[in-house]
Design a protein around this motif. Structure first.
Motif, PDB file in Angstrom:
ATOM      1  N   GLU A 122      41.144  21.736  37.975  1.00 37.19           N
ATOM      2  CA  GLU A 122      42.365  20.941  37.869  1.00 37.19           C
ATOM      3  C   GLU A 122      42.048  19.456  37.703  1.00 37.19           C
ATOM      4  OE1 GLU A 122      44.581  21.850  41.309  1.00 37.19           O
ATOM      5  OE2 GLU A 122      45.081  23.877  40.679  1.00 37.19           O
ATOM      6  N   SER A 155      44.182  16.500  35.899  1.00 40.18           N
ATOM      7  CA  SER A 155      45.005  15.674  36.779  1.00 40.18           C
ATOM      8  C   SER A 155      44.445  14.257  36.944  1.00 40.18           C
ATOM      9  CB  SER A 155      45.132  16.332  38.165  1.00 40.18           C
ATOM     10  OG  SER A 155      43.866  16.466  38.776  1.00 40.18           O
ATOM     11  N   ALA A 178      48.239  13.206  41.183  1.00 46.41           N
ATOM     12  CA  ALA A 178      47.046  13.959  40.780  1.00 46.41           C
ATOM     13  C   ALA A 178      46.696  15.055  41.777  1.00 46.41           C
ATOM     14  CB  ALA A 178      45.863  13.011  40.614  1.00 46.41           C
ATOM     15  N   SER A 218      49.460  18.951  41.697  1.00 47.90           N
ATOM     16  CA  SER A 218      48.535  20.013  41.288  1.00 47.90           C
ATOM     17  C   SER A 218      48.406  21.066  42.379  1.00 47.90           C
ATOM     18  CB  SER A 218      47.159  19.411  40.979  1.00 47.90           C
ATOM     19  OG  SER A 218      47.234  18.536  39.884  1.00 47.90           O
TER      20      SER A 218
END
Length: 255
Positions: free
Chosen positions: A28, A32, A41, A45
């Motif tokens: 991720e 992000s 971020a 997520s």
């Protein structure tokens, strides 16, 4: 028969997606990190990943129980979605749906792998790195055809994730949250002979702790009660975290 086959299909797909989604947190950060602030971020997520994870796990659990009740047993040989699609007579259309839906996850996986390869080899450009990981992944997709069944290969893949990435994540968490106390000097991460250079660019303490974690996973996985109920991943992670922390503390005292 169609209802039974559909239930078996549902019982496999959500569970497999849920198990893989647990590891998706590692990739991720590749996307992000472009957001405007830390809250977006990390928070968004984490929230999105967990909603999908627990929802798929719930559907998979429900479908698995329904399948077992309907058939009076659970046949793991029905775990391959393509096999179920063939039994239902859906043919090429169903296979195309499986391929197309797989591309959404594979695109993210390949992007993360290519990005990781450029981190290991900074002089390696992203485009050729993506070609390398894509070709390697393409070759590996044929392994179930020649080595074992789809389910056996997939379970081996999941075991490898728990064995290799579990101890690695434990080292990351301890190093950042406990040893470094939530702070890295990002500008010095790639600095030769800098604070993160360690031994000729290799963090031997972390590597030793990681190896111990991998070995502990292999040993713990031999115990039937652990393999059947808790799994060896989290125990190996705890052991790796403890070993790494103790080794760092001992090293700091000798300096």
């Amino acid at each position: 028969m169609a209802v039974v086959c559909e239930a078996v299909t549902l019982s496999f797909i959500p569970v497999s997606r849920a198990r893989v989604a647990t590891v998706s947190r590692l990739r991720e950060a590749d996307f992000s990190r472009f957001l405007k602030n830390k809250k977006a971020a990390t928070g968004y997520s984490f929230l999105g990943a967990n909603i999908g994870l627990f929802w798929f796990a719930f559907i998979g659990l429900t479908a698995t129980i329904a399948t077992a009740i309907t058939l009076n047993h659970f046949d793991t040989n029905n775990a391959d979605p393509s096999t179920i699609a063939a039994k239902l007579g859906l043919g090429v259309l169903a296979l195309l749906v499986i391929v197309i839906t797989s591309t959404t996850a594979n695109a993210v996986n390949l992007m993360a792998a290519g990005s990781a390869l450029t981190n290991i080899f900074p002089k390696f450009k992203l485009t050729p790195a993506l070609w390398v990981v894509t070709l390697l992944a393409t070759v590996m997709t044929f392994i179930p055809v020649y080595v074992a069944s789809f389910l056996t290969t997939f379970e081996t893949f999941l075991d490898s994730i728990g064995m290799f990435l579990g101890p690695e994540i434990a080292v990351f968490l301890v190093d950042y949250f406990i040893i470094r106390r939530w702070h890295y000097n990002v500008g010095a991460l790639n600095e030769v002979a800098g604070p993160y250079w360690y031994t000729k660019g290799y963090h031997l303490t972390a590597m030793i702790a990681w190896v111990i974690g991998v070995v502990s996973y292999l040993v713990l996985n031999q115990f039937a009660i652990i393999h059947a109920y808790t799994g060896a991943t989290f125990i190996a992670m705890g052991l790796t975290a403890l070993v790494y922390w103790l080794m760092v503390q001992r090293k700091e005292k000798t300096i």
